[in-house]
Scaffold this active site. Structure first.
Site, PDB file in Angstrom:
ATOM      1  N   GLN A 114     -53.905  11.523 -84.697  1.00 54.83           N
ATOM      2  CA  GLN A 114     -55.302  11.957 -84.791  1.00 54.83           C
ATOM      3  C   GLN A 114     -56.259  10.767 -84.725  1.00 54.83           C
ATOM      4  O   GLN A 114     -57.353  10.865 -84.169  1.00 54.83           O
ATOM      5  CB  GLN A 114     -55.499  12.723 -86.106  1.00 54.83           C
ATOM      6  CG  GLN A 114     -56.741  13.595 -86.137  1.00 54.83           C
ATOM      7  CD  GLN A 114     -56.550  14.931 -85.438  1.00 54.83           C
ATOM      8  OE1 GLN A 114     -55.521  15.578 -85.592  1.00 54.83           O
ATOM      9  NE2 GLN A 114     -57.529  15.353 -84.645  1.00 54.83           N
ATOM     10  N   LYS A 117     -56.658   9.966 -81.062  1.00 51.46           N
ATOM     11  CA  LYS A 117     -57.287  11.113 -80.391  1.00 51.46           C
ATOM     12  C   LYS A 117     -58.776  11.157 -80.698  1.00 51.46           C
ATOM     13  O   LYS A 117     -59.609  11.288 -79.802  1.00 51.46           O
ATOM     14  CB  LYS A 117     -56.627  12.401 -80.892  1.00 51.46           C
ATOM     15  CG  LYS A 117     -57.129  13.679 -80.249  1.00 51.46           C
ATOM     16  CD  LYS A 117     -56.717  14.934 -81.006  1.00 51.46           C
ATOM     17  CE  LYS A 117     -55.230  15.039 -81.228  1.00 51.46           C
ATOM     18  NZ  LYS A 117     -54.842  16.373 -81.744  1.00 51.46           N
ATOM     19  N   LYS A 129     -54.930  14.101 -91.661  1.00 53.16           N
ATOM     20  CA  LYS A 129     -54.229  15.379 -91.459  1.00 53.16           C
ATOM     21  C   LYS A 129     -53.736  15.867 -92.806  1.00 53.16           C
ATOM     22  O   LYS A 129     -53.482  15.064 -93.711  1.00 53.16           O
ATOM     23  CB  LYS A 129     -53.024  15.188 -90.529  1.00 53.16           C
ATOM     24  CG  LYS A 129     -52.577  16.456 -89.850  1.00 53.16           C
ATOM     25  CD  LYS A 129     -53.385  16.727 -88.609  1.00 53.16           C
ATOM     26  CE  LYS A 129     -53.070  18.066 -87.992  1.00 53.16           C
ATOM     27  NZ  LYS A 129     -53.689  18.211 -86.678  1.00 53.16           N
ATOM     28  N   ASP A 169     -55.112  24.039 -88.107  1.00 57.11           N
ATOM     29  CA  ASP A 169     -54.007  23.593 -87.250  1.00 57.11           C
ATOM     30  C   ASP A 169     -53.011  24.759 -87.283  1.00 57.11           C
ATOM     31  O   ASP A 169     -53.398  25.895 -87.593  1.00 57.11           O
ATOM     32  CB  ASP A 169     -53.397  22.270 -87.761  1.00 57.11           C
ATOM     33  CG  ASP A 169     -52.443  21.626 -86.751  1.00 57.11           C
ATOM     34  OD1 ASP A 169     -52.914  20.962 -85.820  1.00 57.11           O
ATOM     35  OD2 ASP A 169     -51.218  21.810 -86.877  1.00 57.11           O
TER      36      ASP A 169
HETATM   37  P1  NDP Z   1     -51.137  28.662 -84.342  1.00 59.57           P
HETATM   38  O1  NDP Z   1     -50.629  28.798 -85.728  1.00 59.57           O
HETATM   39  O2  NDP Z   1     -52.350  29.430 -83.946  1.00 59.57           O
HETATM   40  O3  NDP Z   1     -49.993  29.043 -83.316  1.00 59.57           O
HETATM   41  C1  NDP Z   1     -48.784  28.366 -83.270  1.00 59.57           C
HETATM   42  C2  NDP Z   1     -47.965  29.020 -82.179  1.00 59.57           C
HETATM   43  O4  NDP Z   1     -46.870  28.193 -81.836  1.00 59.57           O
HETATM   44  C3  NDP Z   1     -47.385  30.350 -82.598  1.00 59.57           C
HETATM   45  O5  NDP Z   1     -47.441  31.205 -81.483  1.00 59.57           O
HETATM   46  C4  NDP Z   1     -45.962  29.969 -82.946  1.00 59.57           C
HETATM   47  O6  NDP Z   1     -45.040  31.023 -82.950  1.00 59.57           O
HETATM   48  C5  NDP Z   1     -45.705  28.997 -81.832  1.00 59.57           C
HETATM   49  N1  NDP Z   1     -44.521  28.172 -81.987  1.00 59.57           N
HETATM   50  C6  NDP Z   1     -44.095  27.500 -83.056  1.00 59.57           C
HETATM   51  N2  NDP Z   1     -42.954  26.852 -82.772  1.00 59.57           N
HETATM   52  C7  NDP Z   1     -42.668  27.136 -81.477  1.00 59.57           C
HETATM   53  C8  NDP Z   1     -41.628  26.781 -80.583  1.00 59.57           C
HETATM   54  N3  NDP Z   1     -40.631  25.989 -80.974  1.00 59.57           N
HETATM   55  N4  NDP Z   1     -41.672  27.261 -79.306  1.00 59.57           N
HETATM   56  C9  NDP Z   1     -42.662  28.062 -78.908  1.00 59.57           C
HETATM   57  N5  NDP Z   1     -43.670  28.440 -79.709  1.00 59.57           N
HETATM   58  C10 NDP Z   1     -43.664  27.984 -80.982  1.00 59.57           C
HETATM   59  O7  NDP Z   1     -51.337  27.105 -84.090  1.00 59.57           O
HETATM   60  P2  NDP Z   1     -52.216  26.347 -82.989  1.00 59.57           P
HETATM   61  O8  NDP Z   1     -52.241  27.101 -81.731  1.00 59.57           O
HETATM   62  O9  NDP Z   1     -53.489  25.967 -83.652  1.00 59.57           O
HETATM   63  O10 NDP Z   1     -51.379  24.995 -82.826  1.00 59.57           O
HETATM   64  C11 NDP Z   1     -50.367  24.843 -81.847  1.00 59.57           C
HETATM   65  C12 NDP Z   1     -50.174  23.372 -81.559  1.00 59.57           C
HETATM   66  O11 NDP Z   1     -51.400  22.802 -81.101  1.00 59.57           O
HETATM   67  C13 NDP Z   1     -49.763  22.507 -82.770  1.00 59.57           C
HETATM   68  O12 NDP Z   1     -48.957  21.451 -82.324  1.00 59.57           O
HETATM   69  C14 NDP Z   1     -51.111  21.944 -83.243  1.00 59.57           C
HETATM   70  O13 NDP Z   1     -50.946  20.761 -83.984  1.00 59.57           O
HETATM   71  C15 NDP Z   1     -51.772  21.690 -81.903  1.00 59.57           C
HETATM   72  N6  NDP Z   1     -53.229  21.555 -81.906  1.00 59.57           N
HETATM   73  C16 NDP Z   1     -54.026  22.516 -82.457  1.00 59.57           C
HETATM   74  C17 NDP Z   1     -55.399  22.384 -82.408  1.00 59.57           C
HETATM   75  C18 NDP Z   1     -56.313  23.428 -82.923  1.00 59.57           C
HETATM   76  O14 NDP Z   1     -57.536  23.261 -82.786  1.00 59.57           O
HETATM   77  N7  NDP Z   1     -55.840  24.526 -83.491  1.00 59.57           N
HETATM   78  C19 NDP Z   1     -56.032  21.179 -81.834  1.00 59.57           C
HETATM   79  C20 NDP Z   1     -55.093  20.272 -81.203  1.00 59.57           C
HETATM   80  C21 NDP Z   1     -53.755  20.465 -81.267  1.00 59.57           C
HETATM   81  P3  NDP Z   1     -44.602  31.742 -84.340  1.00 59.57           P
HETATM   82  O15 NDP Z   1     -45.651  32.759 -84.597  1.00 59.57           O
HETATM   83  O16 NDP Z   1     -43.270  32.309 -84.029  1.00 59.57           O
HETATM   84  O17 NDP Z   1     -44.533  30.672 -85.388  1.00 59.57           O
HETATM   85  O1  2IT Z   2     -54.660  18.375 -83.917  1.00 56.68           O
HETATM   86  C1  2IT Z   2     -55.896  18.548 -83.894  1.00 56.68           C
HETATM   87  O2  2IT Z   2     -56.646  17.853 -83.204  1.00 56.68           O
HETATM   88  C2  2IT Z   2     -56.452  19.651 -84.692  1.00 56.68           C
HETATM   89  N1  2IT Z   2     -55.693  20.385 -85.306  1.00 56.68           N
HETATM   90  C3  2IT Z   2     -57.930  19.845 -84.779  1.00 56.68           C
HETATM   91  C4  2IT Z   2     -58.522  18.958 -85.829  1.00 56.68           C
HETATM   92  C5  2IT Z   2     -59.976  19.192 -86.137  1.00 56.68           C
HETATM   93  O3  2IT Z   2     -60.449  18.505 -87.047  1.00 56.68           O
HETATM   94  O4  2IT Z   2     -60.619  20.032 -85.511  1.00 56.68           O
END
Ligand code: NDP
Ligand code: 2IT
Length: 449
Positions: A114, A117, A129, A169
């Protein structure tokens, strides 16, 4: 794999000794130090100021008990974390993750990533985090609320709008942010932008929900343009079906791509006609169900058990949006063998070091997470601006700023890759561009004697 620069090899050995068994954290540190080797050779001022040793050590790690009462009246205990990694360029900023895998290593790797980033976004945000080893799956709304309140009761002592600003997250979305925001306000008697990802009724920013997925596609769009092409007519595979995945699918489709597969941690769906995102949104966002149900609703689509199988589907563009290390060396080779020529990382560290090597050696377009998924935290930064000026912006204004930020991140990462003699290697470019701003600020601020 080994670092050839003796000095950085020593720094890394020290990190290994000091953080035994923390494989995710060590992986993230290795990747960055590897990219920084030419910098360590050139910049004696950074070496003299101990920047490399300092940047791999979190400024503060907080770990705390979170006790709460479940619906059956039983007392439950989880462990909460906040890692305040680096505040050289602004208040600590970064999400909170609720997942059973959460541990010190996971939160430290995320806080470390982070830091770079947030620097790439060009906004004044340090790196942090947090999270808890709490599994939100199967919990009632009341249980989620009580957990969030208990978590915030301790976290509130360590955060503040000019100190540390958490967000969502994995496992933490608008519902959880709302419960945490409410508890912070009760405890501190303060209505401030202490969290981002808030509801638009409570100081949130329009387009924050969409920002990470949209930003990812804007970044990939820049990569595609560098080869004179676009999303138009391309076959896209998006892993996961959470916040990032859903809005990556939406934007990729709007830009003319055809998304044929999505997944969750149990398995994946394949729809040759292109994913019907309304159905996915209904299942995942409204009913909080499983991706498997898609195949029951959409004729012609197929569900397959096991999430890593998604990487066997032929595609032009792969957008991993699930979790760390979801693409290993074998999956990377399979993707390329089946014609994939562009990978944009939506999740944090979704590719293993070996998988990244496969992508780089093959010469495909590769957008590393700390650049490609920076759209979410960028709009969090814009939410902070709107909170401090008390002036909300329209969806279109925020989206236009997001597009601009993602274009700049691409431009700066690409320029740094050229400067390092590795044109187009955005892993090196993002690590170096992200590092330089933080390192310069650290030197300028001196060391406390
Ligand atoms: P969510 O909780 O909204 O969704 C997570 C998703 O990932 C779920 O669909 C989950 O499925 C799935 N998942 C978990 N493990 C696996 C796997 N091994 N293979 C396929 N799918 C999997 O989280 P986010 O969408 O917010 O976060 C997803 C990723 O993006 C993380 O790495 C997070 O750190 C990153 N991220 C998020 C940001 C944000 O603004 N939210 C910003 C930048 C990065 P299930 O329901 O089965 O657990
Ligand atoms: O991994 C990420 O960049 C996030 N989960 C978003 C962090 C934030 O402060 O919006």
């Amino acid at each position: 794999m080994a670092l050839t620069n003796e000095y950085l090899a020593g720094v890394y050995e020290d990190v290994k000794k000091r953080n035994p068994g923390e494989s995710e954290f060590l992986q993230a540190v290795y990747e960055v130090l590897d990219s920084l080797q030419p910098i360590a050779e050139k910049r004696k001022d950074f070496v003299d100021a101990g920047v490399f040793e300092r940047i791999v050590e979190p400024e503060r790690c907080i770990s705390f008990r979170v006790s709460w009462v479940d619906d059956a009246g039983k007392v439950r205990v989880n462990r909460g974390y906040r890692v305040q990694f680096n505040s050289a360029i602004g208040p600590y900023k970064g999400g909170i993750r609720f997942n059973p895998t959460v541990c010190a290593s996971e939160i430290k790797f995320l806080g470390f990533e982070q830091t770079f980033k947030n620097s790439l976004t060009g906004l004044p945000m340090g790196g942090g985090k947090g999270g808890a080893d709490f599994d939100p799956k199967g919990k009632s709304d009341g249980e989620i609320m009580r957990f969030c309140q208990s978590f915030m009761t301790e976290l509130a002592k360590h955060i503040g709008p000019d100190t540390d600003v958490p967000a969502g997250d994995k496992g933490v979305g608008s519902r959880e942010i709302g419960y945490m925001f409410g508890q912070y306000k009760r405890l501190q008697n303060e209505y401030t932008g202490v969290l981002t990802g808030k509801s638009i009724y409570s100081g949130g920013s329009l387009a924050r929900t969409e920002a990470t997925g949209y930003g990812l596609c804007y970044f990939v769009q820049e990569m595609l343009a560098s080869r004179g092409t676009s999303f138009e007519g391309k076959t896209v595979v998006v892993s996961a079906s959470g916040n990032v995945a859903i809005f990556a699918c939406e934007k990729a489709t709007q830009l003319g791509g055809k998304v044929v597969a999505m997944s969750d941690s149990n398995g994946y769906i394949y729809d040759a006609n292109g994913i019907n995102l309304d159905v996915v949104k209904q299942i995942k966002l409204v009913e909080r169900g499983r991706i498997k149900e898609y195949a029951e609703c959409v004729p012609g689509s197929v569900y397959t058990e096991g999430c890593s199988g998604i990487w066997t589907i032929p595609c032009d563009i792969a957008l991993p949006c699930g979790t760390q290390n979801e693409i290993d060396e074998a999956s990377a080779k399979t993707l390329i063998a089946n014609g994939c020529w562009c990978v944009g990382e939506g999740a944090n560290m979704p590719s293993t070091l070996e998988a990244i090597e496969v992508f780089r050696e093959s010469g495909i377009l590769f957008g590393p997470a700390k650049a490609a998924n920076a759209g979410g935290v960028s709009v969090s930064g814009l939410e902070m601006t709107q909170n401090s000026t008390r002036l909300p912006w329209s969806f279109e204004e925020v989206d236009a700023k997001l597009l601009d930020i993602m274009k700049n991140i691409y431009k700066n990462a690409y320029a740094a890759s050229v400067e390092m003699g590795r044109p187009g290697d955005l892993v090196v470019g993002a690590n170096v561009a992200g590092f330089l701003k933080v390192a310069n600020a650290m030197v300028w601020q001196g060391v406390a004697y």
